[in-house]
Design a protein around this motif. Structure first.
Motif, short mmCIF file in Angstrom:
data_model
loop_
_atom_site.label_atom_id
_atom_site.label_comp_id
_atom_site.label_asym_id
_atom_site.label_seq_id
_atom_site.Cartn_x
_atom_site.Cartn_y
_atom_site.Cartn_z
N ILE A 1 0.84 -1.21 0.00
CA ILE A 1 0.00 0.00 0.00
C ILE A 1 0.87 1.25 0.00
N ARG A 2 1.87 1.26 0.85
CA ARG A 2 2.76 2.42 0.92
C ARG A 2 3.47 2.63 -0.42
N ARG A 3 3.89 1.54 -1.04
CA ARG A 3 4.61 1.65 -2.32
C ARG A 3 3.69 2.10 -3.45
N GLU A 4 2.46 1.55 -3.49
CA GLU A 4 1.54 1.87 -4.58
C GLU A 4 0.80 3.19 -4.36
N GLY A 5 0.66 3.59 -3.10
CA GLY A 5 -0.04 4.83 -2.81
C GLY A 5 -1.54 4.70 -2.69
N PHE A 6 -2.06 3.47 -2.69
CA PHE A 6 -3.50 3.26 -2.53
C PHE A 6 -3.74 1.90 -1.91
N ALA A 7 -4.94 1.75 -1.33
CA ALA A 7 -5.36 0.47 -0.76
C ALA A 7 -6.67 0.04 -1.41
N ALA A 8 -7.00 -1.24 -1.29
CA ALA A 8 -8.29 -1.78 -1.74
C ALA A 8 -9.00 -2.33 -0.53
N LEU A 9 -10.22 -1.87 -0.29
CA LEU A 9 -10.98 -2.28 0.89
C LEU A 9 -12.12 -3.20 0.45
N VAL B 1 -10.14 -10.76 0.26
CA VAL B 1 -8.76 -10.30 0.41
C VAL B 1 -7.79 -11.33 -0.15
N MET B 2 -8.02 -12.60 0.17
CA MET B 2 -7.14 -13.65 -0.34
C MET B 2 -7.17 -13.69 -1.86
N ALA B 3 -8.38 -13.58 -2.45
CA ALA B 3 -8.50 -13.64 -3.91
C ALA B 3 -7.76 -12.48 -4.57
N LEU B 4 -7.86 -11.29 -3.99
CA LEU B 4 -7.18 -10.13 -4.56
C LEU B 4 -5.66 -10.27 -4.45
N HIS B 5 -5.19 -10.76 -3.32
CA HIS B 5 -3.74 -10.97 -3.18
C HIS B 5 -3.25 -12.02 -4.16
N ARG B 6 -4.04 -13.07 -4.33
CA ARG B 6 -3.65 -14.13 -5.28
C ARG B 6 -3.69 -13.63 -6.71
N ALA B 7 -4.50 -12.57 -6.96
CA ALA B 7 -4.55 -11.96 -8.29
C ALA B 7 -3.48 -10.88 -8.45
N ASP B 8 -2.55 -10.85 -7.50
CA ASP B 8 -1.43 -9.91 -7.50
C ASP B 8 -1.89 -8.47 -7.23
N ILE B 9 -3.06 -8.33 -6.59
CA ILE B 9 -3.49 -7.02 -6.10
C ILE B 9 -3.25 -7.06 -4.60
N ARG B 10 -2.03 -6.79 -4.22
CA ARG B 10 -1.58 -7.06 -2.85
C ARG B 10 -1.79 -5.88 -1.91
N VAL B 11 -2.68 -4.98 -2.30
CA VAL B 11 -3.00 -3.83 -1.45
C VAL B 11 -4.35 -4.01 -0.76
N ALA B 12 -4.89 -5.23 -0.79
CA ALA B 12 -6.25 -5.46 -0.30
C ALA B 12 -6.28 -5.75 1.19
N VAL B 13 -7.28 -5.15 1.87
CA VAL B 13 -7.57 -5.40 3.28
C VAL B 13 -9.08 -5.46 3.44
N ASP C 1 -7.99 5.88 9.93
CA ASP C 1 -6.73 6.52 10.33
C ASP C 1 -5.55 5.57 10.14
N ARG C 2 -5.77 4.30 10.34
CA ARG C 2 -4.67 3.33 10.12
C ARG C 2 -4.29 3.30 8.64
N LEU C 3 -5.30 3.30 7.76
CA LEU C 3 -5.00 3.30 6.33
C LEU C 3 -4.32 4.60 5.89
N LYS C 4 -4.71 5.70 6.53
CA LYS C 4 -4.14 7.00 6.17
C LYS C 4 -2.63 7.04 6.37
N LYS C 5 -2.11 6.21 7.26
CA LYS C 5 -0.67 6.17 7.49
C LYS C 5 0.08 5.65 6.27
N TYR C 6 -0.63 4.92 5.41
CA TYR C 6 0.03 4.27 4.28
C TYR C 6 -0.37 4.83 2.92
N ALA C 7 -1.57 5.42 2.81
CA ALA C 7 -2.04 5.88 1.50
C ALA C 7 -3.10 6.95 1.67
N ASP C 8 -3.33 7.71 0.62
CA ASP C 8 -4.38 8.72 0.66
C ASP C 8 -5.49 8.43 -0.36
#
Length: 619
Positions: free
Chosen positions: A250-258, A265-277, A290-297
């Motif tokens: 998430i920090r590297r890409e600048g975004f998260a997937a919720l 979450v497992m399916a997205l990570h297995r699809a190489d979308i590793r920003v999923a929570v 606020d926790r997500l804000k520490k890593y992405a906007d």
């Protein structure tokens, strides 16, 4: 080893721009700061510092990281030394290793680690046949299940308890962690998780802190999903499933997937979308944002496209906006979730949907247009009500300005009308809350007039009745109440929390997802043994007081605005005042507020899939 909570506190307090500026001259460029890279000795402005995300990056040597990483790379410090050095300048003491206290929850953590390993072992044994079959149907191999710490709980009453006893673990620890439950009908504690696929919830140090369990017998009447209850090491309203795996991506890409669920979450990570929570079964909270804000906007929302999913999408979007995060909506095909979409159409299908994601306000306008709300006057009024929650939630001034223009254009209303509505709401939210009174107490003016005190009493009484009987939420909505009816932030949070649990099908009373202050207030309500002699009448009167408070406040605002308005504005204001007064008379509201227990409430409010005025910024 420096504790994670200490590291996070220092990171949150540290000004990365100030610290790096001591080693290189930086110049502000937009939202970031640029200068020559001090790590490889560059000359051009290829070194960027992003204060919102707390990171730096050189686009020539490709070095990057957080404030600790900069000192480690530039000064050759090890991690503990970098933490101590920055901690000293921001006022956070980092104890020496020999001074560090023993973890008070070490015994509980050991029990959780045992349970996680035990659940995982069951998956490969005879008791895991149904779980393995389910995983196979989802395209998840045993190796992948092991990677994501998936296990299973046998369909037995005390299998985990017996295994824990054999390992020397007592019932006390198992009960405190919610691994065992009790009942008046049972002589002894029994396993809470039975016949379920088990997902281990990990903290940022990859330590088990709780579990989520999915029922394996589709014919069972038991809830489809249950999670561990609150414990000293697990707080559902603060944790995010998968953040331990995703945070660096998430920090590297600048975004998260919720997403909504564990398998998503497992399916997205297995699809190489590793920003999923994912959240943990409760309404998304400000603490999680606020926790997500520490890593992405920026956060992409991947909730279901049905009515409950849309309500959750927009409610979560408002929470993210209030935390300074820009929410984007990924529109999933009807009947699909990320897991089913990846399985049936492959990873490319979900990536295409990310490319087509739209801003949360734009998504509201799309649906309003599709459902015809913008084609008629009555529908347009309700559409504006629904858009206001998003306009009120956004905290970024530039984004709010963009939203105002877009909402005015999309809904066909004047921009100054929206500005007035937002300003009025902001004024009410910045007013200092008055203390709530006990149910049935006589409302004095308390220095602010009897009408103000009565409104506070009404909010308290409604919260008390909702805590005692959450099913009253249906009646409250039929009368026209919503979260925006409450000025007290805690009572508004209670109302919206009960709404969210109802929308997600969670019937049992569980207040763990509330903010700590509101949990304390709810605990006081639950301890309140006072009896309401006529609870139905109290509910009706309190609801009507809040419903018509808006209209009466608006009448006062009109009087104040008339003194400043030009001739055309005065004409519009007088028409509005006459119309408002007539509507109050039509529903039996005289000049002095007198609740009529059986008066019919007017039909108002936004479309049902929009949670109007959902301001969760206090969570």
């Amino acid at each position: 080893m420096v504790g994670d909570h200490i590291v996070e506190e220092i990171r949150a307090r540290a000004d990365i721009v100030e610290i790096i500026s001591e080693h290189v001259q930086l110049k502000r460029t937009g939202k970031s700061y640029r200068g020559p890279c001090p790590l490889h000795g560059g000359d051009g402005p290829n070194f960027a510092v992003d204060p919102d995300r707390g990171i730096f990056k050189c686009f020539v040597c490709n070095e990057g990281g957080d404030v600790f990483g900069f000192l480690m790379k530039h000064l050759g410090l090890d991690f503990p030394t970098a933490v101590r050095q920055i901690g000293a300048r921001v006022g956070v003491e980092v104890p020496d290793r020999e001074e560090q206290r023993e973890d008070p929850y070490a015994g509980l953590r050991s029990t959780l680690a045992f349970a996680a390993e035990w659940f995982e072992d069951q998956l490969t044994g005879e008791a895991g046949a149904a779980a393995r079959q389910y995983l196979q149907s989802r395209g998840i191999s045993l190796d992948e299940a092991k990677e994501y710490r998936v296990g299973c709980a046998p369909d037995e009453w005390r299998a985990l308890r017996d295994a824990a006893h054999a390992h020397g673990i007592e019932d006390r620890a198992l009960l405190e962690l919610g691994l065992l439950a009790t009942s008046e009908r049972a002589d002894e504690p029994y396993d809470r998780f039975r016949g379920r696929l088990m997902f281990t919830i990990l903290d940022l140090r990859d330590r088990p802190i709780g579990f989520g369990g999915r029922i394996l017998n589709s014919r069972s009447d038991a809830p489809k999903y249950i999670n561990s209850p609150e414990s000293p090491v697990f707080h559902k309203g603060e944790e995010l499933y998968g953040l331990n795996w995703a945070r660096h991506h998430i920090r590297r890409e600048g975004f998260a997937a919720l997403a909504e669920g564990f398998t998503d979450v497992m399916a997205l990570h297995r699809a190489d979308i590793r920003v999923a929570v994912a959240g943990l079964g409760t309404a998304f909270t400000r603490q999680q944002a606020d926790r997500l804000k520490k890593y992405a906007d920026r956060v992409y929302l991947l909730y279901d496209s049905d009515r409950p999913g849309l309500k959750a999408t927009f409610r979560t979007g408002d929470v993210l906006l209030a935390a300074g995060i820009h929410p984007m909506v990924v529109t999933l095909p009807d009947g699909d979730d990320p897991d089913s979409l990846v399985r049936e159409r492959g990873p490319a299908a979900i990536r295409e949907l990310f490319d087509d994601a739209v801003d949360v306000l734009e998504r509201k306008l799309q649906i309003l247009r599709r459902e015809g709300y913008l084609d008629r006057v009555e529908g347009r009024r309700r559409a504006v009500d629904g858009l206001l929650s998003t306009l009120r939630a956004v905290r970024d001034p530039a984004l709010r300005d963009i939203y105002l223009d877009r909402a005015a254009d999309g809904a066909g209303v004047r921009r100054d009308t929206l500005v007035h509505e937002i300003a009025r709401s902001d004024r009410s939210r910045t007013a200092r809350p008055r203390p709530a009174r006990v149910a049935g107490a006589t409302a004095g003016d308390g220095g602010g007039g009897a009408r103000s005190g009565a409104g506070e009493r009404a909010e308290h009484d409604l919260a008390l009745l909702l805590v005692r009987d959450p099913t009253l939420i249906e009646r409250a909505e039929r009368l026209g109440l919503d979260g925006g009816s409450f000025l007290n932030g805690s009572w508004r949070e209670v109302f919206e929390y009960v709404e969210a649990r109802r929308d997600s099908g969670e019937a049992e009373s569980d207040w763990s997802g509330l903010s700590s202050d509101t949990r304390s207030r709810v605990a006081s309500l639950l301890e309140d043994a006072s009896e309401l002699l006529h609870p139905d009448q109290v509910f009706e009167a309190a609801a009507r007081r809040l419903i018509f408070r808006r209209q009466r406040d608006r009448l006062g605002e009109i009087d104040r605005e008339l003194a400043l308005a030009d001739a055309e504005q005065q004409r519009r204001l007088l028409i509005e005042k006459q119309d408002l007064a007539a509507r109050l008379r039509d529903v039996g509201e005289a000049a002095a507020f007198m609740p009529h227990a059986h008066a019919k409430a007017p039909q108002a409010g936004p479309p049902g899939w929009i949670s109007e005025d959902t301001d969760q910024s206090e969570r």
